[in-house]
Write an enzyme that holds these catalytic residues in place. Sequence first.
Site, PDB file in Angstrom:
ATOM      1  N   PRO A 117       0.779  -1.250   0.000  1.00  0.00           N
ATOM      2  CG  PRO A 117       0.029  -0.942   2.183  1.00  0.00           C
ATOM      3  CD  PRO A 117       0.733  -1.922   1.288  1.00  0.00           C
ATOM      4  CB  CYS A 118       3.065   2.821  -2.483  1.00  0.00           C
ATOM      5  SG  CYS A 118       2.207   2.412  -4.005  1.00  0.00           S
TER       6      CYS A 118
END
EC number: 2.1.1.63
Length: 163
Positions: free
Chosen positions: A127-128
């Site tokens: 989850p950047c």
Amino acid sequence: MNSSARHLTMESPLGLMAVSAVDEGVTCVHMGVEEMKDAWGPEEATPVLEAAVDQLEAYFAGDLKEFDLPLAAQGTAFQHRVWTELSRIPYGETVSYLDIAVRLGDRKAVRAVGLANGRNPIAIVVPCHRVIGSNGKLTGYAGGLWRKERLLNLERGEPALFA
């Protein structure tokens, strides 16, 4: 074990997407897909790809908060350290690039963290989108800031803003 790349496409609230994988795991989540790339390999269902599509669909429906997929992204040792830290950011929360650098033990590595974050090939699963600027503002996202905003809205329980 055969490591030939394969991919599957899927419709999503973020537009047409594709997921690429080898037998060992997911290698890439492609957003804003307009044309398929030869490097993704043929479009062909595999157990890894089917699981990835199922989990992404559950995530978009608000039913999945943590992915459980084998990953096989290529990157440097530092990039993998950053991506591991990204995976530790809880659903619905955000941290800054500085926070990640501090977690890695070098607060001066903020720019390197930003570069590694930007090169994360497995967006959403890793989850950047949960990384924001120290000032609380949304900053760069390879899939486009509008996608980042929609993903954060979904995780905040604002699905109406997500659709």
